[in-house]
Design a protein around this motif. Structure first.
Motif, mmCIF file in Angstrom:
data_model
loop_
_atom_site.group_PDB
_atom_site.id
_atom_site.type_symbol
_atom_site.label_atom_id
_atom_site.label_comp_id
_atom_site.label_asym_id
_atom_site.label_seq_id
_atom_site.Cartn_x
_atom_site.Cartn_y
_atom_site.Cartn_z
ATOM 1 N N UNK A 9 -5.623 10.832 1.116
ATOM 2 C CA UNK A 9 -6.316 10.257 2.276
ATOM 3 C C UNK A 9 -6.271 8.738 2.132
ATOM 4 N N UNK A 10 -5.678 8.089 3.111
ATOM 5 C CA UNK A 10 -5.534 6.637 3.088
ATOM 6 C C UNK A 10 -6.741 5.977 3.748
ATOM 7 N N UNK A 11 -7.076 4.783 3.280
ATOM 8 C CA UNK A 11 -8.167 4.007 3.885
ATOM 9 C C UNK A 11 -7.567 2.983 4.848
ATOM 10 N N UNK A 12 -7.907 3.023 6.134
ATOM 11 C CA UNK A 12 -7.309 2.069 7.093
ATOM 12 C C UNK A 12 -8.013 0.720 7.059
ATOM 13 N N UNK A 13 -7.926 0.066 5.911
ATOM 14 C CA UNK A 13 -8.694 -1.160 5.679
ATOM 15 C C UNK A 13 -7.815 -2.380 5.434
ATOM 16 N N UNK A 14 -6.527 -2.163 5.148
ATOM 17 C CA UNK A 14 -5.638 -3.286 4.846
ATOM 18 C C UNK A 14 -4.851 -3.670 6.097
ATOM 19 N N UNK A 15 -4.630 -4.948 6.261
ATOM 20 C CA UNK A 15 -3.801 -5.385 7.385
ATOM 21 C C UNK A 15 -2.327 -5.211 7.005
ATOM 22 N N UNK A 16 -1.476 -5.277 8.020
ATOM 23 C CA UNK A 16 -0.034 -5.162 7.795
ATOM 24 C C UNK A 16 0.499 -6.517 7.331
ATOM 25 N N UNK A 17 1.436 -6.566 6.373
ATOM 26 C CA UNK A 17 2.256 -5.462 5.846
ATOM 27 C C UNK A 17 1.708 -4.795 4.582
ATOM 28 N N UNK A 18 0.542 -5.247 4.059
ATOM 29 C CA UNK A 18 0.009 -4.623 2.845
ATOM 30 C C UNK A 18 -0.199 -3.130 3.050
ATOM 31 N N UNK A 19 -0.732 -2.753 4.214
ATOM 32 C CA UNK A 19 -0.958 -1.337 4.488
ATOM 33 C C UNK A 19 0.358 -0.563 4.487
ATOM 34 N N UNK A 20 1.404 -1.155 5.019
ATOM 35 C CA UNK A 20 2.707 -0.502 5.030
ATOM 36 C C UNK A 20 3.208 -0.215 3.634
ATOM 37 N N UNK A 21 2.971 -1.143 2.709
ATOM 38 C CA UNK A 21 3.378 -0.927 1.317
ATOM 39 C C UNK A 21 2.663 0.276 0.720
ATOM 40 N N UNK A 22 1.382 0.466 1.059
ATOM 41 C CA UNK A 22 0.618 1.589 0.526
ATOM 42 C C UNK A 22 1.121 2.921 1.096
ATOM 43 N N UNK A 23 1.433 2.954 2.376
ATOM 44 C CA UNK A 23 1.969 4.184 2.967
ATOM 45 C C UNK A 23 3.324 4.527 2.362
ATOM 46 N N UNK A 60 6.954 4.466 11.165
ATOM 47 C CA UNK A 60 8.139 3.615 11.266
ATOM 48 C C UNK A 60 8.635 3.123 9.908
ATOM 49 N N UNK A 61 7.781 3.170 8.869
ATOM 50 C CA UNK A 61 8.193 2.643 7.560
ATOM 51 C C UNK A 61 8.319 3.744 6.507
ATOM 52 N N UNK A 62 8.189 5.020 6.929
ATOM 53 C CA UNK A 62 8.370 6.151 6.022
ATOM 54 C C UNK A 62 9.378 7.112 6.645
ATOM 55 N N UNK A 63 9.810 8.093 5.858
ATOM 56 C CA UNK A 63 10.800 9.035 6.381
ATOM 57 C C UNK A 63 10.571 10.476 5.954
ATOM 58 N N UNK A 64 9.691 10.723 4.964
ATOM 59 C CA UNK A 64 9.519 12.085 4.455
ATOM 60 C C UNK A 64 8.086 12.592 4.523
ATOM 61 N N UNK A 65 7.126 11.791 4.116
ATOM 62 C CA UNK A 65 5.747 12.242 4.039
ATOM 63 C C UNK A 65 5.213 12.588 5.430
ATOM 64 N N UNK A 66 4.456 13.690 5.508
ATOM 65 C CA UNK A 66 3.820 14.026 6.778
ATOM 66 C C UNK A 66 2.584 13.141 6.968
ATOM 67 N N UNK A 67 2.279 12.827 8.214
ATOM 68 C CA UNK A 67 1.171 11.952 8.568
ATOM 69 C C UNK A 67 0.149 12.752 9.362
ATOM 70 N N UNK A 68 -1.125 12.343 9.282
ATOM 71 C CA UNK A 68 -2.126 13.077 10.059
ATOM 72 C C UNK A 68 -3.493 12.459 10.004
#
Length: 285
Positions: A9-23, A60-68
């Motif tokens: 479970x990700x925390x939607x607390x970081x701005x981009x692009x830091x959040x993108x690195x975590x995903x 847009x920055x991942x290719x395998x992991x499912x999102x939800x």
């Protein structure tokens, strides 16, 4: 017995692009799902970014992991624009989206009451049921008109529809009889935290899974996914890889098929050793 899938479970607390690195890191670690909470705010935490916008960016920055989402909230979303966003993200992700849905929180430090919705538990259940049913209809298409007690849709065209057919899968949170019937009728999965005041979490999950089984039998359906959201009981999920393996095995015996671990968050009840977290992910992968 099949070992449960491991998600985070990700925390939607970081701005981009830091959040993108975590995903991207969640994908590299091999998690099955990377889930995100859907709130306008959460327990007074600031900043707190929008779940659907975040998932679109993560897709847009991942290719395998499912999102939800764990879970989308009817407190502040209407089924029609939500369906439009779901279809869009499903296309951006190439069919990697799952939508968790719940009845919405009641904590005023989160989203409850922000828009003036002071509903009783019965009213929230009524809204929840109508919300899920309309979302299901709109996503399946091809055109939907509905005049409900709470939500209206008029000649909503669903084409081109979702990448996943007949629509994006729903994982429905509901611990009571009405929520379980809703999950059995419309869900591909069900989610719980196992939390109940004064009771052992494993006993709670066992009892709820038995009730869910009866609801599925009444609907003539089976649910493939039974997701356990951890972190809301005293169980030591992230104390060590061995502690995790022990707990995961116990819940797999009960029928849990997926375990969702919170991404470690320093200074909170969800703090954990990142090395342990990564070792658990590596074992699961």
């Amino acid at each position: 017995m099949t070992a449960p899938r491991i998600s985070t479970v990700m925390w939607p607390m970081q701005s981009w692009p830091e959040a993108g690195d975590l995903w991207r890191r969640a994908e590299e670690l091999g998690f099955h799902h990377a889930w995100v909470y859907d709130h306008l705010a959460w327990r007074g935490t600031t900043p707190w970014y929008d779940a659907y916008t975040t998932m679109a960016a993560a897709a847009a920055v991942t290719s395998r992991v499912r999102l939800g989402t764990l879970v989308t909230s009817p407190n502040f979303r209407h089924p029609v624009p939500t369906a439009h966003a779901i279809k869009t993200i499903d296309h951006v992700s190439g069919g990697r989206l799952t939508i968790g849905i719940g009845s919405g929180g009641t904590n005023r430090d989160s989203d409850a009451g922000v828009l003036g919705g002071d509903w009783t538990s019965g009213e929230r259940a009524d809204r929840f049921g109508e919300w899920v049913e309309l979302l299901d209809r709109v996503l399946r298409g091809p055109e939907t008109t509905s005049e409900g007690a709470f939500y209206t849709a008029r000649e909503v065209v669903s084409e081109p529809g979702c990448v996943q057919r007949p629509r994006v899968p729903f994982v429905i949170a509901g611990n009571g009889p009405r929520g379980m019937r809703l999950a059995a009728r419309h869900g591909s999965g069900w989610v719980t935290s196992g939390r109940a005041e004064g009771r052992a979490p494993q006993d709670v999950v066992r009892e709820r899974l038995e009730a869910l089984g009866k609801a599925c039998e009444a609907e003539g359906r089976e649910l493939d996914d039974r997701v356990l959201l951890t972190g809301f009981t005293d169980e030591p999920w992230l104390a060590s890889p061995e502690a995790f393996a022990d707990l995961a095995g116990r819940y797999a015996e009960l029928g849990v098929t997926e375990i969702a671990l919170h991404w470690p968050r320093p200074g909170t009840p969800w703090d954990a050793d990142m090395k342990v977290f990564e070792a658990i992910a590596a074992q699961a992968a």
